[in-house]
Design a protein around this motif. Structure first.
Motif, PDB file in Angstrom:
ATOM      1  N   PRO A   6      31.834  53.624  32.210  1.00  0.00           N
ATOM      2  CA  PRO A   6      31.754  52.168  32.306  1.00  0.00           C
ATOM      3  C   PRO A   6      33.064  51.532  31.869  1.00  0.00           C
ATOM      4  O   PRO A   6      33.828  52.113  31.098  1.00  0.00           O
ATOM      5  CB  PRO A   6      30.611  51.806  31.348  1.00  0.00           C
ATOM      6  CG  PRO A   6      30.508  52.953  30.413  1.00  0.00           C
ATOM      7  CD  PRO A   6      30.941  54.174  31.172  1.00  0.00           C
ATOM      8  N   CYS A   7      33.318  50.326  32.361  1.00  0.00           N
ATOM      9  CA  CYS A   7      34.580  49.653  32.082  1.00  0.00           C
ATOM     10  C   CYS A   7      34.334  48.178  31.801  1.00  0.00           C
ATOM     11  O   CYS A   7      33.524  47.537  32.478  1.00  0.00           O
ATOM     12  CB  CYS A   7      35.522  49.800  33.285  1.00  0.00           C
ATOM     13  SG  CYS A   7      37.116  48.960  33.123  1.00  0.00           S
ATOM     14  N   VAL A   8      35.023  47.664  30.802  1.00  0.00           N
ATOM     15  CA  VAL A   8      35.007  46.239  30.495  1.00  0.00           C
ATOM     16  C   VAL A   8      36.412  45.694  30.733  1.00  0.00           C
ATOM     17  O   VAL A   8      37.386  46.242  30.211  1.00  0.00           O
ATOM     18  CB  VAL A   8      34.588  45.965  29.032  1.00  0.00           C
ATOM     19  CG1 VAL A   8      34.661  44.472  28.733  1.00  0.00           C
ATOM     20  CG2 VAL A   8      33.190  46.498  28.764  1.00  0.00           C
ATOM     21  N   VAL A   9      36.510  44.638  31.516  1.00  0.00           N
ATOM     22  CA  VAL A   9      37.781  43.976  31.779  1.00  0.00           C
ATOM     23  C   VAL A   9      37.710  42.564  31.202  1.00  0.00           C
ATOM     24  O   VAL A   9      36.867  41.760  31.616  1.00  0.00           O
ATOM     25  CB  VAL A   9      38.100  43.915  33.281  1.00  0.00           C
ATOM     26  CG1 VAL A   9      39.410  43.166  33.517  1.00  0.00           C
ATOM     27  CG2 VAL A   9      38.177  45.320  33.863  1.00  0.00           C
ATOM     28  N   ILE A  10      38.572  42.279  30.235  1.00  0.00           N
ATOM     29  CA  ILE A  10      38.633  40.958  29.616  1.00  0.00           C
ATOM     30  C   ILE A  10      39.772  40.195  30.269  1.00  0.00           C
ATOM     31  O   ILE A  10      40.925  40.655  30.252  1.00  0.00           O
ATOM     32  CB  ILE A  10      38.849  41.078  28.100  1.00  0.00           C
ATOM     33  CG1 ILE A  10      37.753  41.950  27.478  1.00  0.00           C
ATOM     34  CG2 ILE A  10      38.877  39.702  27.438  1.00  0.00           C
ATOM     35  CD1 ILE A  10      38.003  42.313  26.032  1.00  0.00           C
ATOM     36  N   ALA A  11      39.476  39.059  30.857  1.00  0.00           N
ATOM     37  CA  ALA A  11      40.449  38.361  31.687  1.00  0.00           C
ATOM     38  C   ALA A  11      40.420  36.866  31.417  1.00  0.00           C
ATOM     39  O   ALA A  11      39.534  36.332  30.738  1.00  0.00           O
ATOM     40  CB  ALA A  11      40.162  38.639  33.160  1.00  0.00           C
ATOM     41  N   SER A  12      41.409  36.203  31.987  1.00  0.00           N
ATOM     42  CA  SER A  12      41.487  34.751  31.906  1.00  0.00           C
ATOM     43  C   SER A  12      40.575  34.124  32.948  1.00  0.00           C
ATOM     44  O   SER A  12      40.399  34.683  34.035  1.00  0.00           O
ATOM     45  CB  SER A  12      42.932  34.306  32.136  1.00  0.00           C
ATOM     46  OG  SER A  12      43.002  32.926  32.382  1.00  0.00           O
ATOM     47  N   PRO A  13      39.996  32.964  32.646  1.00  0.00           N
ATOM     48  CA  PRO A  13      39.190  32.277  33.675  1.00  0.00           C
ATOM     49  C   PRO A  13      40.008  31.919  34.911  1.00  0.00           C
ATOM     50  O   PRO A  13      39.444  31.714  35.982  1.00  0.00           O
ATOM     51  CB  PRO A  13      38.707  31.019  32.946  1.00  0.00           C
ATOM     52  CG  PRO A  13      38.789  31.341  31.496  1.00  0.00           C
ATOM     53  CD  PRO A  13      39.972  32.261  31.350  1.00  0.00           C
ATOM     54  N   SER A  14      41.330  31.869  34.763  1.00  0.00           N
ATOM     55  CA  SER A  14      42.192  31.513  35.889  1.00  0.00           C
ATOM     56  C   SER A  14      42.772  32.725  36.598  1.00  0.00           C
ATOM     57  O   SER A  14      43.756  32.617  37.322  1.00  0.00           O
ATOM     58  CB  SER A  14      43.342  30.619  35.398  1.00  0.00           C
ATOM     59  OG  SER A  14      44.128  31.294  34.419  1.00  0.00           O
ATOM     60  N   ALA A  15      42.184  33.891  36.398  1.00  0.00           N
ATOM     61  CA  ALA A  15      42.669  35.103  37.061  1.00  0.00           C
ATOM     62  C   ALA A  15      42.651  34.912  38.575  1.00  0.00           C
ATOM     63  O   ALA A  15      41.763  34.239  39.118  1.00  0.00           O
ATOM     64  CB  ALA A  15      41.800  36.295  36.687  1.00  0.00           C
ATOM     65  N   PRO A  16      43.643  35.478  39.282  1.00  0.00           N
ATOM     66  CA  PRO A  16      43.667  35.346  40.745  1.00  0.00           C
ATOM     67  C   PRO A  16      42.351  35.797  41.363  1.00  0.00           C
ATOM     68  O   PRO A  16      41.801  36.838  40.967  1.00  0.00           O
ATOM     69  CB  PRO A  16      44.815  36.274  41.153  1.00  0.00           C
ATOM     70  CG  PRO A  16      45.704  36.310  39.964  1.00  0.00           C
ATOM     71  CD  PRO A  16      44.790  36.244  38.772  1.00  0.00           C
ATOM     72  N   PRO A  17      41.816  35.041  42.309  1.00  0.00           N
ATOM     73  CA  PRO A  17      40.501  35.383  42.864  1.00  0.00           C
ATOM     74  C   PRO A  17      40.447  36.758  43.507  1.00  0.00           C
ATOM     75  O   PRO A  17      39.417  37.439  43.434  1.00  0.00           O
ATOM     76  CB  PRO A  17      40.257  34.263  43.888  1.00  0.00           C
ATOM     77  CG  PRO A  17      41.601  33.656  44.154  1.00  0.00           C
ATOM     78  CD  PRO A  17      42.370  33.807  42.896  1.00  0.00           C
ATOM     79  N   THR A  18      41.545  37.200  44.118  1.00  0.00           N
ATOM     80  CA  THR A  18      41.516  38.516  44.746  1.00  0.00           C
ATOM     81  C   THR A  18      41.392  39.618  43.700  1.00  0.00           C
ATOM     82  O   THR A  18      40.696  40.609  43.910  1.00  0.00           O
ATOM     83  CB  THR A  18      42.791  38.739  45.572  1.00  0.00           C
ATOM     84  OG1 THR A  18      43.938  38.417  44.776  1.00  0.00           O
ATOM     85  CG2 THR A  18      42.801  37.902  46.818  1.00  0.00           C
TER      86      THR A  18
END
Length: 448
Positions: free
Chosen positions: A189-201
């Protein structure tokens, strides 16, 4: 506020257990089989012998577990020093660099940490020559369209081998997509923590691999990553340290293979390599790969390495200019989100210093011009990815800077244009309507 965008079911929790090393510490040419004792190691297996501090290369640690918090003996409250992996170079197969080119980092297994997880055919990317003779190492040809596949093949393998219950990464771009893909391939399993403004693609990419995507402000990333590591037994493949970037000690080893491939494709060591630079892991990996070629007697020098950072940040350039092992800088507005890093790492300092190179900064306008130049040659890359070529063009145009004396020059491009923040947004220019008079006028304009 932190939001969960999509969850992958996972009820497992607890701390990871560390598996014993697969190799005997005093005999790196042997493997320890629990039933048959010491056995000769096949030539395709790793010759990694341990971890070594970059803060003090005389300090060595065992290969397992990966020291994800940096060197415990040289790091201070002011700066965290990363580690690298050492190898039994005297046991590298004599024919390793004479074997046929192949996709998959297992091609270079003796000079990498153990590859315990399956790959996706990463590496063996093309070296494309531009009309003026400059070579482009196009890393967008990797399975998830970026150089991060090389790092994650190695780092996710380390998580698999050390018994981690999953992997976690803080990234809004290439790193998150690659980690999600290689974790899925490894059955983790993987968790990716990202910004709400991450590129949609990129966000779509990550969700497609079944990763749990958590969004929140940048200042929440490291505390949340650390808590997932401590409470759920996941292994991080991004950095946990705040005073300087350390990252996973095994991951940058995957980038060495870029140098191996460039050397074999050119048949010689290039004069210079220009590298888009954020935290400096790619820069260090490329330098170390060329350095290993000298250790193995295959090359007599390393190329000059030029780190190319966005002018809106420039943590490595600041560290080099001020003589520090790492620096923290404010980040101004820039579309080069993939390399706009507020903190640098000592790996980049080592690469620039040891290669007698330099740390350059380039503007968004210079990167956009380089991106357009590459597109004109059939190579579509994201803005950050064009920083290497932008650095080369800026350096050659600056009369105050000495140009590269002679020999091939290589610019690394790191990622596909699909990863740009503007991709999948409304087209900035109108398309041509499908009536003949308008189409014919447009075609005449192309030929003018």
């Amino acid at each position: 506020m932190i939001q969960v965008m999509r969850a992958r079911p996972n009820s497992r929790s607890g701390q990871p257990t560390s598996r014993p090393p697969r190799s005997n510490a005093t005999r790196p040419d042997l493997d320890l089989d629990p039933e048959q004792g010491l056995r000769p190691r096949p030539r395709s297996q790793s010759l990694a012998t341990g971890q070594r501090s970059l803060g003090d290369p005389a300090i060595h640690y065992s290969l397992w577990p990966p020291l994800i918090n940096g060197c415990p003996r040289t790091s201070t409250d002011a700066v965290a020093y990363p580690l690298e992996v050492d190898y039994a170079y005297d046991r590298v197969p004599a024919d390793l660099f004479g074997r046929p080119a192949a996709h998959g980092l297992e091609r270079w297994a003796p000079l990498l940490p153990p590859l315990a997880a399956p790959g996706l055919g990463e590496g063996n990317t093309p070296l494309v020559q531009l009309p003026d003779g400059v070579y482009v190492k196009d890393e967008s040809r990797n399975p998830t369209w970026s150089h991060k596949d090389r790092l994650n093949r190695v780092a996710v393998s380390a998580a698999k081998a050390s018994g981690a219950r999953g992997v976690v990464v803080a990234s809004s771009g290439n790193h998150g997509a690659a980690a999600a893909a290689y974790a899925a391939r490894a059955g983790l399993p993987c968790v990716v923590i990202a910004s709400p403004s991450a590129p949609p693609t990129v966000a779509s990419f990550v969700r497609a691999y079944g990763a749990l995507v958590v969004t929140g402000p940048h200042e929440s990333w490291k505390p949340l990553t650390r808590r997932i590591v401590e409470e759920f037994g996941y292994q991080p493949v991004s950095s946990l340290t705040s005073t300087a970037h350390t990252g996973h000690p095994f991951g940058p080893e995957g980038y060495k293979t870029i140098a191996y491939e460039i050397f074999l494709d050119l048949g010689e060591t290039p004069e210079a390599v220009y590298v888009p630079t954020g935290y400096g892991e790619l820069l260090f990996g490329v330098w170390k790969g060329f350095h290993e070629l000298t250790l193995l007697g295959l090359a007599d020098r390393t190329p000059r390495l030029y780190a190319c950072e966005p002018a809106a940040a420039g943590a490595l350039a600041t560290a080099i200019r001020t003589g520090r092992p790492a620096a923290q800088v404010p980040v101004g507005p820039t579309e080069a989100y993939g390399i706009s890093c507020p903190v640098g790492g000592y790996r980049g300092v080592v690469a620039v210093r040891e290669s007698r190179g330099a740390a350059l900064t380039v503007t968004d306008e210079q990167m956009a011009a380089a991106r357009d130049e590459l597109a004109g040659q059939g190579l579509w890359v994201e803005l950050s990815s064009a920083a290497g070529l932008a650095g080369l063009r800026a350096r050659r145009e600056d009369p105050a800077r000495a140009g590269d004396a002679s020999g091939p020059v290589v610019c690394v491009t790191t990622s596909s244009g699909f990863k740009d923040s503007a991709t999948a947004t409304p087209a900035p220019e109108p398309t041509v309507p499908a009536d003949w008079d308008t189409v014919a006028a447009a075609l005449r304009g192309l030929s003018d």
